[in-house]
Design an enzyme around this catalytic site. Sequence first.
Site, PDB file in Angstrom:
ATOM      1  N   ASP A 176      15.940 -24.714  -9.948  1.00 46.93           N
ATOM      2  CA  ASP A 176      16.039 -23.395 -10.575  1.00 46.93           C
ATOM      3  C   ASP A 176      16.302 -23.598 -12.059  1.00 46.93           C
ATOM      4  O   ASP A 176      17.245 -24.299 -12.435  1.00 46.93           O
ATOM      5  CB  ASP A 176      17.174 -22.596  -9.945  1.00 46.93           C
ATOM      6  N   ASP A 203      16.815 -13.271   2.087  1.00 46.69           N
ATOM      7  CA  ASP A 203      18.153 -13.727   1.715  1.00 46.69           C
ATOM      8  C   ASP A 203      19.161 -12.994   2.587  1.00 46.69           C
ATOM      9  O   ASP A 203      19.074 -11.761   2.730  1.00 46.69           O
ATOM     10  CB  ASP A 203      18.440 -13.409   0.246  1.00 46.69           C
TER      11      ASP A 203
END
Length: 244
Positions: free
Chosen positions: A129, A7
């Site tokens: 998600d 990330d």
Amino acid sequence: MIIPAFDFFEGKIVRLYKGNYLNIKYYNINLNELLLNYERQGVKFLHIVDLSGTKDVKKRQLELFKNIISYTNISIQIGGGIRTEEDINILLELGFKRIVIGSSVITNQNTVKKWLKKYGPNKIVLALDINIKNSIKKISINGWLKETNFTLEEIIDLFSSENLKYVLCTDISKDGTLLGPNFLLYKEIVKKFRHIKFQASGGISNLSDVLSLKKIGVNNIIIGRSLLEKKFTIGEALECWQNG
């Protein structure tokens, strides 16, 4: 396969705890050196998230990603704030192999269906998600800030008619925690949707987790924090996967 994850926020490698930008951890890593090592050991795919682009599309870290692509031969999938066809075209032209679509799967369903048709199921990954309450798998969007009324099963069913192939499924309560993945979740969805190649993400903390997910039948495991913090090596993870 094993897919290491990175990330990026404002040019730096970071991890968020359960997706919270206020709970951010920075990692000082020589990425070039690390990816050379990964390549030598047989890593085939990487997963990159543009956290800056997720927050503000004007702050997409394109120069950084262009640089990464220039020094590794490993294929990369990328997600984070991808909302238009122009976004997809820019990233594919840079050299990314797969595009990970998150919030738009819910907010622009017909558009995402068109993308699946146009680019093909090998280029598009749906990132779903979820928060699980009373066994109901509700999808969250906008960096997990907004819970929707759509369930995981509804969305997979909806897009399966467009030859959906890849789904990256994350249990938000597990992400970045090192508390172990939600095995029950993956067992359930792998059995229900045999045509989908699932990417499991969130909570993986040891090689036993890797082995268990392989036995469940998950096609890919995305591993971030465990590798960054050297809970085990990439070589150990690959060996565990191959011999599982």
